[in-house]
Design an enzyme around this catalytic site. Structure first.
Site, PDB file in Angstrom:
ATOM      1  N   GLY A  46      45.794  42.446  33.406  1.00  0.00           N
ATOM      2  CA  GLY A  46      45.632  41.572  34.567  1.00  0.00           C
ATOM      3  C   GLY A  46      44.371  40.742  34.424  1.00  0.00           C
ATOM      4  O   GLY A  46      43.468  41.103  33.657  1.00  0.00           O
ATOM      5  N   GLN A  51      37.230  35.850  36.939  1.00  0.00           N
ATOM      6  CA  GLN A  51      36.730  36.484  35.703  1.00  0.00           C
ATOM      7  C   GLN A  51      36.507  35.484  34.575  1.00  0.00           C
ATOM      8  O   GLN A  51      35.860  35.804  33.578  1.00  0.00           O
ATOM      9  CB  GLN A  51      37.693  37.591  35.236  1.00  0.00           C
ATOM     10  CG  GLN A  51      37.746  38.771  36.200  1.00  0.00           C
ATOM     11  CD  GLN A  51      38.690  39.843  35.714  1.00  0.00           C
ATOM     12  OE1 GLN A  51      39.892  39.769  35.965  1.00  0.00           O
ATOM     13  NE2 GLN A  51      38.168  40.833  35.012  1.00  0.00           N
ATOM     14  N   CYS A  94      38.167  47.424  33.580  1.00  0.00           N
ATOM     15  CA  CYS A  94      38.059  46.017  33.976  1.00  0.00           C
ATOM     16  C   CYS A  94      37.466  45.229  32.819  1.00  0.00           C
ATOM     17  O   CYS A  94      36.478  45.668  32.224  1.00  0.00           O
ATOM     18  CB  CYS A  94      37.171  45.893  35.216  1.00  0.00           C
ATOM     19  SG  CYS A  94      37.028  44.203  35.815  1.00  0.00           S
ATOM     20  N   LEU A  95      38.071  44.081  32.530  1.00  0.00           N
ATOM     21  CA  LEU A  95      37.569  43.253  31.425  1.00  0.00           C
ATOM     22  C   LEU A  95      36.151  42.757  31.702  1.00  0.00           C
ATOM     23  O   LEU A  95      35.439  42.405  30.775  1.00  0.00           O
ATOM     24  CB  LEU A  95      38.516  42.069  31.189  1.00  0.00           C
ATOM     25  CG  LEU A  95      39.921  42.452  30.693  1.00  0.00           C
ATOM     26  CD1 LEU A  95      40.821  41.225  30.670  1.00  0.00           C
ATOM     27  CD2 LEU A  95      39.850  43.092  29.312  1.00  0.00           C
ATOM     28  N   HIS A 136      43.707  45.836  42.334  1.00  0.00           N
ATOM     29  CA  HIS A 136      42.503  45.590  41.527  1.00  0.00           C
ATOM     30  C   HIS A 136      42.216  44.080  41.457  1.00  0.00           C
ATOM     31  O   HIS A 136      41.070  43.648  41.629  1.00  0.00           O
ATOM     32  CB  HIS A 136      42.725  46.190  40.126  1.00  0.00           C
ATOM     33  CG  HIS A 136      41.651  45.941  39.127  1.00  0.00           C
ATOM     34  ND1 HIS A 136      40.915  46.964  38.539  1.00  0.00           N
ATOM     35  CD2 HIS A 136      41.175  44.803  38.555  1.00  0.00           C
ATOM     36  CE1 HIS A 136      40.044  46.448  37.688  1.00  0.00           C
ATOM     37  NE2 HIS A 136      40.190  45.136  37.660  1.00  0.00           N
ATOM     38  N   GLU A 137      43.264  43.280  41.220  1.00  0.00           N
ATOM     39  CA  GLU A 137      43.086  41.824  41.085  1.00  0.00           C
ATOM     40  C   GLU A 137      42.758  41.167  42.428  1.00  0.00           C
ATOM     41  O   GLU A 137      41.912  40.273  42.500  1.00  0.00           O
ATOM     42  CB  GLU A 137      44.332  41.171  40.483  1.00  0.00           C
ATOM     43  CG  GLU A 137      44.776  41.702  39.127  1.00  0.00           C
ATOM     44  CD  GLU A 137      43.683  41.806  38.094  1.00  0.00           C
ATOM     45  OE1 GLU A 137      42.644  41.123  38.224  1.00  0.00           O
ATOM     46  OE2 GLU A 137      43.847  42.599  37.152  1.00  0.00           O
ATOM     47  N   HIS A 140      39.251  41.480  43.229  1.00  0.00           N
ATOM     48  CA  HIS A 140      38.423  40.476  42.534  1.00  0.00           C
ATOM     49  C   HIS A 140      38.286  39.202  43.364  1.00  0.00           C
ATOM     50  O   HIS A 140      37.222  38.581  43.393  1.00  0.00           O
ATOM     51  CB  HIS A 140      39.042  40.103  41.175  1.00  0.00           C
ATOM     52  CG  HIS A 140      38.645  40.984  40.033  1.00  0.00           C
ATOM     53  ND1 HIS A 140      37.333  41.175  39.637  1.00  0.00           N
ATOM     54  CD2 HIS A 140      39.395  41.701  39.161  1.00  0.00           C
ATOM     55  CE1 HIS A 140      37.308  41.977  38.582  1.00  0.00           C
ATOM     56  NE2 HIS A 140      38.545  42.321  38.269  1.00  0.00           N
TER      57      HIS A 140
HETATM   58  O1  GNR Z   1      43.280  45.421  31.640  1.00  0.00           O
HETATM   59  C1  GNR Z   1      43.125  46.013  32.707  1.00  0.00           C
HETATM   60  N1  GNR Z   1      43.609  47.284  32.844  1.00  0.00           N
HETATM   61  C2  GNR Z   1      43.676  47.934  34.057  1.00  0.00           C
HETATM   62  C3  GNR Z   1      43.949  49.295  34.043  1.00  0.00           C
HETATM   63  C4  GNR Z   1      44.059  49.992  35.221  1.00  0.00           C
HETATM   64  C5  GNR Z   1      43.891  49.353  36.425  1.00  0.00           C
HETATM   65  C6  GNR Z   1      43.595  47.994  36.470  1.00  0.00           C
HETATM   66  C7  GNR Z   1      43.494  47.290  35.286  1.00  0.00           C
HETATM   67  S1  GNR Z   1      43.164  45.591  35.331  1.00  0.00           S
HETATM   68  C8  GNR Z   1      42.365  45.376  33.803  1.00  0.00           C
HETATM   69  C9  GNR Z   1      42.078  43.905  33.546  1.00  0.00           C
HETATM   70  C10 GNR Z   1      41.132  43.376  34.586  1.00  0.00           C
HETATM   71  O2  GNR Z   1      39.936  43.537  34.564  1.00  0.00           O
HETATM   72  N2  GNR Z   1      41.650  42.722  35.588  1.00  0.00           N
HETATM   73  O3  GNR Z   1      40.862  42.243  36.560  1.00  0.00           O
HETATM   74 NI    NI Z   2      39.161  43.592  36.637  1.00  0.00          NI
END
Ligand code: GNR
Ligand code: NI
Length: 172
Positions: A46, A51, A94-95, A136-137, A140
């Site tokens: 995601g 980001q 999270c990246l 999660h997104e 953000h």
């Molecule tokens: O790559 C991602 N893996 C992930 C694993 C578990 C829960 C959420 C994520 S999102 C993350 C990529 C990211 O930072 N998205 O904002």
């Molecule tokens: Ni993230």
């Protein structure tokens, strides 16, 4: 299409609230294409536009595993309109917080209203990893990170580590 650099903790941009997309036009679609390229390259499942430094309410997701056919999903102006009382726990990463993983508890199911890359409105009920990833997104887009769901002790420890790292890189 272009790869865009991913913004890393503690960059304050990650704490900004993203603004709604008023019209889904070619500029938005070009950004979406860049986001997919950046997300697949990372690799991640995601990505929120913030980001890559663009504080607009755009999310890309693809849960397909390596070797499987790609399943790109685009969410413009996503909103959670319902979430389950039932919770589930996933190990999240999270990246923008590279190489840090921790379990987070969130609602197991969510219903999300959003627009697609043509500007058409949809609703989607998600569970499993998609439900977690969407939450999660969407966090953000509010300037919220998954570490905000952890204890203050854990969160402060991670932030400190990344602050030190940024300082070291600044010295070079
Ligand atoms: O790559 C991602 N893996 C992930 C694993 C578990 C829960 C959420 C994520 S999102 C993350 C990529 C990211 O930072 N998205 O904002
Ligand atoms: Ni993230």
């Amino acid at each position: 299409m272009a790869l865009r650099p991913i913004i890393i903790l503690p960059d304050p941009v990650l704490r900004e609230k993203s603004t709604p997309i008023v019209r889904v036009d070619d500029d938005v679609r070009a950004l979406v294409a860049d986001m997919f390229e950046t997300m697949y390259d990372a690799p991640g499942i995601g990505l929120a536009a913030v980001q890559v430094g663009i504080t607009k309410r755009i999310v890309t997701i693809d849960l397909a595993r390596e070797g499987e056919e790609k399943k790109p999903m685009v969410f413009v102006n996503p909103e959670i309109v319902w979430s389950s009382d039932e919770q589930s726990t996933y190990e999240e990463g999270c990246l923008s917080i590279p190489q840090y993983y921790e379990e987070v508890e969130r609602p197991a199911k969510v219903r999300v209203r959003y627009q697609d890359e043509k500007g058409e409105a949809h609703e989607l009920e998600a569970d499993g990893l998609l439900a977690t990833c969407l939450q999660h997104e969407i966090d953000h887009l509010e300037g919220k990170l998954f570490i905000d769901h952890l204890s203050k002790l854990k969160r402060d420890r991670v932030i400190k580590k990344f602050q030190k790292q940024a300082k070291r890189e600044h010295e070079f």
